[in-house]
Design a protein around this motif. Structure first.
Motif, short mmCIF file in Angstrom:
data_model
loop_
_atom_site.label_atom_id
_atom_site.label_comp_id
_atom_site.label_asym_id
_atom_site.label_seq_id
_atom_site.Cartn_x
_atom_site.Cartn_y
_atom_site.Cartn_z
N GLU A 27 0.84 -1.21 0.00
CA GLU A 27 0.00 0.00 0.00
C GLU A 27 0.87 1.25 0.00
O GLU A 27 0.53 2.25 -0.65
CB GLU A 27 -0.90 0.01 1.24
CG GLU A 27 -1.92 -1.10 1.29
CD GLU A 27 -2.60 -1.19 2.65
OE1 GLU A 27 -2.14 -0.55 3.62
OE2 GLU A 27 -3.59 -1.94 2.74
N ALA A 28 1.98 1.19 0.72
CA ALA A 28 2.88 2.34 0.80
C ALA A 28 3.48 2.67 -0.57
O ALA A 28 3.62 3.84 -0.93
CB ALA A 28 3.99 2.08 1.81
N LEU A 29 3.81 1.64 -1.34
CA LEU A 29 4.38 1.87 -2.67
C LEU A 29 3.37 2.54 -3.59
O LEU A 29 3.70 3.48 -4.33
CB LEU A 29 4.87 0.55 -3.27
CG LEU A 29 6.02 -0.12 -2.53
CD1 LEU A 29 6.28 -1.52 -3.08
CD2 LEU A 29 7.27 0.73 -2.58
N VAL A 30 2.13 2.07 -3.53
CA VAL A 30 1.07 2.68 -4.35
C VAL A 30 0.83 4.12 -3.90
O VAL A 30 0.72 5.04 -4.73
CB VAL A 30 -0.23 1.86 -4.26
CG1 VAL A 30 -1.40 2.58 -4.91
CG2 VAL A 30 -0.03 0.48 -4.89
N ALA A 31 0.77 4.34 -2.59
CA ALA A 31 0.54 5.69 -2.07
C ALA A 31 1.68 6.62 -2.46
O ALA A 31 1.45 7.78 -2.83
CB ALA A 31 0.39 5.65 -0.55
N ALA A 32 2.92 6.13 -2.39
CA ALA A 32 4.07 6.96 -2.76
C ALA A 32 4.00 7.35 -4.23
O ALA A 32 4.25 8.51 -4.59
CB ALA A 32 5.37 6.23 -2.46
N ASP A 33 3.66 6.39 -5.09
CA ASP A 33 3.52 6.70 -6.51
C ASP A 33 2.42 7.74 -6.75
O ASP A 33 2.58 8.66 -7.55
CB ASP A 33 3.21 5.44 -7.32
CG ASP A 33 4.41 4.53 -7.48
OD1 ASP A 33 5.55 5.00 -7.31
OD2 ASP A 33 4.20 3.35 -7.80
N THR A 34 1.32 7.60 -6.04
CA THR A 34 0.20 8.54 -6.17
C THR A 34 0.61 9.93 -5.70
O THR A 34 0.31 10.94 -6.37
CB THR A 34 -1.01 8.05 -5.35
OG1 THR A 34 -1.38 6.74 -5.82
CG2 THR A 34 -2.19 8.99 -5.48
N LEU A 35 1.32 10.00 -4.58
CA LEU A 35 1.78 11.30 -4.07
C LEU A 35 2.77 11.95 -5.02
O LEU A 35 2.72 13.17 -5.25
CB LEU A 35 2.40 11.14 -2.69
CG LEU A 35 1.42 10.84 -1.56
CD1 LEU A 35 2.16 10.38 -0.31
CD2 LEU A 35 0.57 12.07 -1.27
N LEU A 36 3.67 11.16 -5.59
CA LEU A 36 4.63 11.72 -6.54
C LEU A 36 3.93 12.24 -7.80
O LEU A 36 4.30 13.28 -8.33
CB LEU A 36 5.70 10.69 -6.91
CG LEU A 36 6.72 10.40 -5.81
CD1 LEU A 36 7.62 9.25 -6.21
CD2 LEU A 36 7.54 11.64 -5.50
N ALA A 37 2.91 11.52 -8.24
CA ALA A 37 2.15 11.99 -9.40
C ALA A 37 1.45 13.31 -9.07
O ALA A 37 1.38 14.21 -9.91
CB ALA A 37 1.13 10.93 -9.82
N ALA A 38 0.95 13.43 -7.86
CA ALA A 38 0.29 14.68 -7.45
C ALA A 38 1.29 15.82 -7.35
O ALA A 38 0.96 16.97 -7.68
CB ALA A 38 -0.41 14.48 -6.11
N HIS A 39 2.52 15.53 -6.93
CA HIS A 39 3.56 16.57 -6.87
C HIS A 39 3.88 17.11 -8.26
O HIS A 39 4.18 18.28 -8.43
CB HIS A 39 4.85 16.02 -6.25
CG HIS A 39 4.84 15.94 -4.76
ND1 HIS A 39 5.01 17.04 -3.96
CD2 HIS A 39 4.67 14.89 -3.92
CE1 HIS A 39 4.95 16.67 -2.70
NE2 HIS A 39 4.74 15.37 -2.64
N ARG A 40 3.83 16.22 -9.25
CA ARG A 40 4.12 16.64 -10.63
C ARG A 40 3.01 17.52 -11.18
O ARG A 40 3.24 18.37 -12.02
CB ARG A 40 4.30 15.43 -11.54
CG ARG A 40 5.63 14.72 -11.36
CD ARG A 40 5.86 13.69 -12.43
NE ARG A 40 4.88 12.61 -12.38
CZ ARG A 40 5.04 11.48 -11.72
NH1 ARG A 40 6.11 11.27 -11.03
NH2 ARG A 40 4.11 10.55 -11.75
N GLY A 41 1.79 17.29 -10.72
CA GLY A 41 0.66 18.09 -11.17
C GLY A 41 0.18 17.63 -12.54
O GLY A 41 0.74 16.74 -13.16
N PRO A 42 -0.89 18.25 -13.01
CA PRO A 42 -1.44 17.86 -14.30
C PRO A 42 -0.51 18.24 -15.44
O PRO A 42 0.22 19.23 -15.37
CB PRO A 42 -2.76 18.63 -14.38
CG PRO A 42 -2.56 19.80 -13.49
CD PRO A 42 -1.61 19.35 -12.40
N LYS A 43 -0.55 17.44 -16.47
CA LYS A 43 0.24 17.76 -17.65
C LYS A 43 -0.50 18.85 -18.43
O LYS A 43 -1.65 18.70 -18.79
CB LYS A 43 0.42 16.53 -18.53
CG LYS A 43 1.30 15.50 -17.89
CD LYS A 43 1.55 14.35 -18.82
CE LYS A 43 2.46 13.35 -18.16
NZ LYS A 43 2.72 12.20 -19.00
#
Length: 85
Positions: A52-68
């Motif tokens: 779950e932590a790996l999925v959450a980390a990926d989700t948080l990193l995607a949110a840090h990048r913001g929308p394309k």
């Protein structure tokens, strides 16, 4: 929940991946370090299992990048058909 810094997440994910590779190679001394990094990933992502932590980390990193966002072309870049419309 506090949102961890993207650099912290990337660092933890890198350490986790490196330790998993070492474990797969049979380097048993890395087991305790892998447990520590897995625990830390769970704590910073607010989860209880490393999967779950790996999925959450990926989700948080995607949110840090913001929308394309695609840049809007300038009038000089547009064709005559686009300008006429």
């Amino acid at each position: 929940m506090l949102i961890p810094d993207s650099r912290t997440l990337r660092s933890l994910l890198t350490r986790y991946a490196d330790l998993r590779i070492a474990e797969a190679r049979g380097e048993r001394r890395e087991g305790e370090r892998l447990e520590d990094v897995s625990y830390t990933l769970c704590v910073v992502t607010g989860t209880t299992r490393v999967e779950e932590a790996l999925v959450a980390a990926d989700t948080l990193l995607a949110a840090h990048r913001g929308p394309k966002v695609r840049p809007v072309p300038s009038p000089a870049d547009r064709t005559e058909t686009e300008l006429a419309a």
